[in-house]
Design a protein around this motif. Structure first.
Motif, short mmCIF file in Angstrom:
data_model
loop_
_atom_site.label_atom_id
_atom_site.label_comp_id
_atom_site.label_asym_id
_atom_site.label_seq_id
_atom_site.Cartn_x
_atom_site.Cartn_y
_atom_site.Cartn_z
N ALA A 152 5.24 6.29 2.70
CA ALA A 152 4.09 6.48 3.68
C ALA A 152 2.68 7.01 3.26
O ALA A 152 2.01 7.66 3.71
CB ALA A 152 4.50 7.25 4.94
N GLY A 153 2.61 6.28 1.79
CA GLY A 153 1.21 6.80 1.04
C GLY A 153 -0.03 6.07 1.79
O GLY A 153 0.25 4.91 2.25
N GLY A 154 -1.02 6.74 1.54
CA GLY A 154 -2.26 6.36 2.26
C GLY A 154 -2.88 5.25 1.04
O GLY A 154 -2.48 4.93 0.06
N PRO A 155 -3.97 4.68 1.50
CA PRO A 155 -4.58 3.80 0.83
C PRO A 155 -4.97 4.08 -0.67
O PRO A 155 -4.74 2.99 -1.60
CB PRO A 155 -6.22 3.66 1.55
CG PRO A 155 -5.87 3.97 3.03
CD PRO A 155 -4.89 5.17 2.52
N ASP A 156 -5.46 5.26 -1.02
CA ASP A 156 -5.74 5.55 -2.46
C ASP A 156 -4.25 5.59 -3.26
O ASP A 156 -4.18 5.18 -4.43
CB ASP A 156 -6.18 6.97 -2.49
CG ASP A 156 -7.67 7.00 -1.94
OD1 ASP A 156 -8.10 5.81 -1.97
OD2 ASP A 156 -8.12 8.09 -1.62
N GLU A 157 -3.19 6.27 -2.65
CA GLU A 157 -1.91 6.27 -3.23
C GLU A 157 -1.42 4.65 -3.68
O GLU A 157 -0.77 4.51 -4.68
CB GLU A 157 -0.86 6.95 -2.36
CG GLU A 157 0.56 7.22 -3.39
CD GLU A 157 1.46 8.17 -2.26
OE1 GLU A 157 2.60 8.03 -3.00
OE2 GLU A 157 0.92 8.83 -1.32
N LEU A 158 -1.41 3.75 -2.54
CA LEU A 158 -1.08 2.62 -2.81
C LEU A 158 -2.20 1.69 -3.81
O LEU A 158 -1.42 1.17 -4.73
CB LEU A 158 -1.30 1.55 -1.46
CG LEU A 158 -1.02 0.19 -1.50
CD1 LEU A 158 0.19 -0.08 -2.03
CD2 LEU A 158 -1.07 -0.35 -0.17
N ALA A 159 -3.18 1.89 -3.79
CA ALA A 159 -4.13 1.61 -4.87
C ALA A 159 -3.65 2.01 -6.35
O ALA A 159 -3.87 1.37 -7.49
CB ALA A 159 -5.55 1.96 -4.64
N ALA A 160 -3.29 3.39 -6.64
CA ALA A 160 -2.87 3.71 -7.71
C ALA A 160 -1.48 3.41 -8.15
O ALA A 160 -1.28 2.95 -9.38
CB ALA A 160 -2.78 5.57 -7.71
N HIS A 161 -0.59 3.01 -7.14
CA HIS A 161 0.49 2.30 -7.32
C HIS A 161 0.44 1.07 -8.09
O HIS A 161 1.07 0.62 -9.06
CB HIS A 161 1.43 2.55 -6.30
CG HIS A 161 2.98 1.81 -6.19
ND1 HIS A 161 3.86 2.61 -7.16
CD2 HIS A 161 3.61 0.82 -5.97
CE1 HIS A 161 5.24 1.91 -6.79
NE2 HIS A 161 4.74 0.80 -6.10
N MET A 162 -0.45 0.10 -7.24
CA MET A 162 -0.67 -1.31 -7.91
C MET A 162 -1.34 -1.05 -9.41
O MET A 162 -0.82 -1.83 -10.14
CB MET A 162 -1.48 -1.59 -7.03
CG MET A 162 -1.16 -2.22 -5.56
SD MET A 162 -2.49 -2.88 -4.69
CE MET A 162 -3.01 -4.23 -5.48
N ALA A 163 -2.06 0.06 -9.64
CA ALA A 163 -2.77 -0.02 -10.95
C ALA A 163 -1.64 0.18 -11.84
O ALA A 163 -1.94 -0.11 -13.17
CB ALA A 163 -3.49 1.00 -10.85
N ALA A 164 -0.49 0.98 -11.60
CA ALA A 164 0.64 1.18 -12.47
C ALA A 164 1.52 0.04 -12.59
O ALA A 164 2.21 -0.46 -13.65
CB ALA A 164 1.15 2.61 -12.19
N GLU A 165 1.77 -0.57 -11.47
CA GLU A 165 2.91 -1.74 -11.50
C GLU A 165 2.36 -3.18 -11.93
O GLU A 165 3.11 -3.66 -12.74
CB GLU A 165 3.17 -1.93 -9.93
CG GLU A 165 4.03 -0.89 -9.32
CD GLU A 165 5.41 -1.28 -9.77
OE1 GLU A 165 6.17 -1.82 -9.04
OE2 GLU A 165 5.88 -0.46 -10.68
N ILE A 166 1.04 -3.30 -11.78
CA ILE A 166 0.67 -4.79 -12.39
C ILE A 166 0.72 -4.85 -13.84
O ILE A 166 1.45 -5.92 -14.26
CB ILE A 166 -0.67 -4.88 -11.79
CG1 ILE A 166 -0.80 -5.09 -10.40
CG2 ILE A 166 -1.58 -5.99 -12.52
CD1 ILE A 166 -2.49 -5.29 -9.83
N PRO A 167 0.44 -3.93 -14.69
CA PRO A 167 0.69 -4.11 -15.95
C PRO A 167 2.06 -4.08 -16.53
O PRO A 167 2.54 -4.66 -17.39
CB PRO A 167 -0.23 -3.15 -16.70
CG PRO A 167 -0.36 -2.07 -15.52
CD PRO A 167 -0.44 -2.67 -14.39
N ARG A 168 2.99 -3.23 -15.74
CA ARG A 168 4.18 -3.15 -16.08
C ARG A 168 5.16 -4.49 -15.85
O ARG A 168 5.57 -4.91 -16.63
CB ARG A 168 4.97 -1.91 -15.05
CG ARG A 168 6.35 -1.98 -15.29
CD ARG A 168 7.03 -0.94 -14.41
NE ARG A 168 8.44 -0.71 -14.42
CZ ARG A 168 9.48 -1.31 -13.58
NH1 ARG A 168 9.10 -1.71 -12.47
NH2 ARG A 168 10.69 -1.07 -13.94
#
Length: 333
Positions: free
Chosen positions: A304-320
């Protein structure tokens, strides 16, 4: 006198201009409190029946009740979710088109497709990181395979059956198979399908040896004896099938991966609408019946993370995932 009149005129002009400038920001403000005033389209980029579809329909049902407007789920499958994502990326950013995003559409596709028709970051407004969820490894029970090590031995001695299915090229189910092949050191042939149901049907029929996918769609096949689960891809065991070992427990060192579900809107969707959507979705995810469905039935871990949490999650997942795509040589079919 002429000079005095000119000065007065200049003063009046300046005051009028100042009043206009002060009023401009107020006039530019829009009233979003009435949103939504008509039905909202929730685009699911995969076929009906999978986890993304279940999440979309569950959220849509409760949001319709909470907000007084129908949330219509629209399935637009194809190209690991890229077809639906491209459609939403071009939609009007007015709060009336939403997108059920996943690890595929907003992480893996960024490196898998060299000519991707949308940008996961630049074309979308993150709304909510709904949940993370595991994949499970499954086989046809008629093969007599009862463990991950049994499967590895089978693949070693049966070169003509070194195949695995997935719900589409570039999905997490595809890359799970590629990771498995890399870790066991056996070349495998990927057989992509347009969605989970047809892929599972072919594994159940014995046309493909195994596949990874989410437990949501697998359970009906398991309950009627058409598929057998061997392991779960996350580091911990899951509620819906606590007897299943993790891939690492089953002897496949360093095998750990989890998919995720999220909600997005087209880039430029007004922030008040984005924030209200997140607030309402979070309320839905706190409902006991929804928590039970998502955690116990689907095996999800609600975020249930908000917009900023989702953006940070993507920033970590894309390079992984870019690293795994490069290492495995995975490519869209």
């Amino acid at each position: 006198m002429t000079a005095i009149l000119a000065t007065r005129r200049q003063l009046c002009t300046a005051l009028a201009l100042g009043t206009t400038l002060l009023a401009a920001p107020v006039a530019a403000q829009e009233d979003y409190s009435k949103w939504p005033e008509r039905p909202v389209s929730y685009v699911v980029p995969f076929t009906p029946g999978g986890s993304t579809d279940v999440v979309g329909r569950t959220l849509g049902q409760h949001l319709s009740t909470a907000l007084g407007q129908t949330f219509v789920v629209e399935n637009r499958p194809g190209a690991a979710g890229a077809v639906g994502a491209s459609y939403v990326a071009r939609a009007k950013p007015d709060g009336y088109t939403l997108f059920g995003g996943t690890i595929s559409t907003h992480a893996i596709n960024a490196s898998l497709y060299k000519d991707l028709s949308y940008d996961p970051v630049k074309d979308f407004e993150p709304v909510t990181l709904v949940a993370t969820l595991p994949n499970v490894l499954m086989v046809n029970p008629k093969l007599g395979i009862n463990s991950v090590q049994d499967l590895v031995e089978y693949l070693k001695r049966e070169p003509n059956h070194r195949t695995f299915a997935s719900s589409g090229s570039g999905t997490s189910t595809h890359l799970a198979g590629e990771l498995f092949a890399d870790l066991i050191g056996i070349p495998l042939t990927h057989v992509p399908y347009r969605g989970t149901p047809p892929a599972m049907t072919d594994v159940a029929a014995g046309n493909v040896t195994f596949m990874f996918d989410q437990i949501t769609a697998a359970l009906p096949f398991v309950k009627d004896g058409r598929l057998k689960l061997l392991a779960v891809t996350t580091p911990e065991r899951i509620g819906p099938a606590p007897e299943l070992p993790t891939m690492m427990e089953a002897g496949i060192k360093d095998f750990s991966m989890a998919s995720w579900q999220a909600v997005y809107a087209p880039k430029g969707t007004p922030r008040p609408i984005v924030e209200r959507l997140h607030s309402e979705i979070k309320k839905v995810l706190e409902l006991p019946e929804v928590r039970k469905q998502f955690t116990e039935t689907l095996g999800m871990q609600i975020v249930a993370g908000g917009p900023d949490e989702l953006a940070a999650h993507m920033a970590a997942e894309i390079p992984r995932w870019a690293e795994l795509v490069e290492k495995s040589g995975a490519a869209p079919n």
